[in-house]
Scaffold this motif. Structure first.
Motif, mmCIF file in Angstrom:
data_model
loop_
_atom_site.group_PDB
_atom_site.id
_atom_site.type_symbol
_atom_site.label_atom_id
_atom_site.label_comp_id
_atom_site.label_asym_id
_atom_site.label_seq_id
_atom_site.Cartn_x
_atom_site.Cartn_y
_atom_site.Cartn_z
ATOM 1 N N THR A 1 1.382 5.933 -6.832
ATOM 2 C CA THR A 1 0.082 6.598 -6.920
ATOM 3 C C THR A 1 -1.002 5.609 -7.344
ATOM 4 O O THR A 1 -0.868 4.920 -8.349
ATOM 5 N N GLY A 2 -2.057 5.533 -6.573
ATOM 6 C CA GLY A 2 -3.153 4.624 -6.867
ATOM 7 C C GLY A 2 -3.085 3.307 -6.121
ATOM 8 O O GLY A 2 -4.051 2.544 -6.119
ATOM 9 N N ALA A 3 -1.940 3.020 -5.475
ATOM 10 C CA ALA A 3 -1.804 1.765 -4.720
ATOM 11 C C ALA A 3 -2.362 1.982 -3.319
ATOM 12 O O ALA A 3 -1.628 2.194 -2.347
ATOM 13 N N THR A 4 -3.696 1.926 -3.204
ATOM 14 C CA THR A 4 -4.341 2.219 -1.923
ATOM 15 C C THR A 4 -4.248 1.060 -0.935
ATOM 16 O O THR A 4 -4.397 1.258 0.261
ATOM 17 N N LYS A 5 -4.037 -0.144 -1.445
ATOM 18 C CA LYS A 5 -3.876 -1.293 -0.559
ATOM 19 C C LYS A 5 -2.892 -2.279 -1.157
ATOM 20 O O LYS A 5 -2.627 -2.266 -2.360
ATOM 21 N N ALA B 1 0.846 -1.193 0.000
ATOM 22 C CA ALA B 1 0.000 0.000 0.000
ATOM 23 C C ALA B 1 0.882 1.244 0.000
ATOM 24 O O ALA B 1 1.849 1.346 0.752
ATOM 25 N N GLY B 2 0.549 2.195 -0.881
ATOM 26 C CA GLY B 2 1.307 3.443 -0.954
ATOM 27 C C GLY B 2 2.599 3.339 -1.731
ATOM 28 O O GLY B 2 3.381 4.291 -1.757
#
Length: 343
Positions: free
Chosen positions: A85-89, A81-82
């Motif tokens: 950009t866009g890797a929320t989990k 996660a993080g």
């Protein structure tokens, strides 16, 4: 689950390739499947998995050409996660999903050199590291890869890693194109035709006329089995007459009303007036004389465009001030420009 795709063929070249794949399936080693588009590379990869000791474990398929280069590594190895950009989990990669099973990498030749570097480590050491993580994970994965390119040529052009190719090519299964499997054309056409007639709920299977069969055999099939399937299924659903199918259309875009694309009209680029003048004027025709006249015209034109400011002219021509002064002296132009301001 009922299978919708089958490996069908009786030609010796095709059966030889299947036999090689079947023998390699039992070994826990990478296999590279080579073949033109539409020759059945994914079906052979599935055969390699189903006949292996890993048959009851996952078969994970990844098309390397279907993803942009920036996402391939995240798909293969996963991410935290993080990590970007866009890797929320966090997400597991294909290697983790295929743990204890088989990972099929289609269109292997499209992998970037960076992805090849990380793939080599995963194949060599059995370790993958998610993007954004510093902790490697052990994975137990059997690699089957496919491509329609001759990878040794890409190695020679420095577009594919030689050490990765060595690791993945323990066995290489090369699938013959359909034009080399003449004995299989009618067998496959019969299979696809019967299946399409059943899908359309037709009463019985009319088959093909001798003329239609000869047409199918004579065609070169650049799209191989996939193209044959489309041609046969199209012929079956379009045929609404009694008796065997007689109409075969290879090109679905064929039409007397197809749009006509205008060919781009080549427009000659305008040449500087000085070049036109040099080409048309009389006088010495040798290279040095023409080059000197061109340079003189270029200097005069640049001076005029910059209001005879020598420093501005030098900057416009990409010259130093001293270089411009030297060129002006060489062409006896220094007196004509002496009165201008050089500030």
């Amino acid at each position: 689950m009922e299978r919708t795709h089958h490996v069908i063929g009786q030609s010796s070249v095709f059966l030889d390739a299947l036999e090689l794949a079947s023998r390699a399936a039992a070994l826990d080693r990478p296999v590279l499947v080579i073949g033109e588009r539409g020759t059945g590379k994914e079906l052979v990869a599935e055969r390699l998995h189903r006949l292996s000791p890993r048959w009851d474990q996952p078969l994970v398929i990844m098309n390397c050409a279907a993803l942009p280069e920036t996402l391939i590594e995240a798909e293969l190895f996963g991410h935290e996660a993080g990590a970007f950009t866009g890797a929320t989990k966090a997400r597991a990669g294909r290697f983790e999903e295929a743990h204890h099973g088989t990972l099929f990498l289609d269109e292997l030749g499209t992998l970037s050199m960076a992805a090849q570097d990380r793939l080599l480590r995963a194949v060599e050491y059995g370790e993958v590291t998610r993007i954004g993580s510093s902790r490697p994970m052990r994975v137990d994965v059997r690699i089957v890869a496919a491509t329609n390119e001759h990878l040794p040529d890409k190695v020679a052009r420095h577009q594919f890693r030689a050490d990765l190719l060595d690791r993945l090519s323990f066995e290489v299964v090369t699938l013959p194109p359909l034009r080399a499997r003449v004995d299989d054309v009618l067998v496959l056409a019969e299979h696809f035709g019967r299946r399409m007639a059943s899908e359309l709920q037709r009463d019985g299977w009319p088959g093909f006329t001798r003329a239609a069969e000869a047409t199918l055999i004579a065609y070169q099939w650049p799209g191989n089995v996939r193209e044959l399937r489309n041609v046969v299924e199209r012929a079956v659903y379009r045929w609404d007459e009694d008796g065997p199918i007689d109409a075969i259309q290879f090109d679905p875009f064929h039409s007397p009303h197809r749009p006509v694309t205008s060919a781009p009209v080549a427009v000659a680029e305008p040449q500087p007036a000085s070049l036109v003048a040099i080409a048309s004027e009389t006088g010495p025709m040798d290279y040095k004389s023409r080059l000197a006249r061109f340079e003189c015209d270029l200097l005069q034109g640049a001076l005029a465009e910059n209001r005879f400011n020598q420093r501005a002219t030098a900057e416009a021509l990409g010259l130093s001030y001293d270089q411009l002064r030297h060129a002006l002296k060489r062409h006896n132009l220094i007196s004509g420009a002496a009165a201008e301001s050089v500030a």
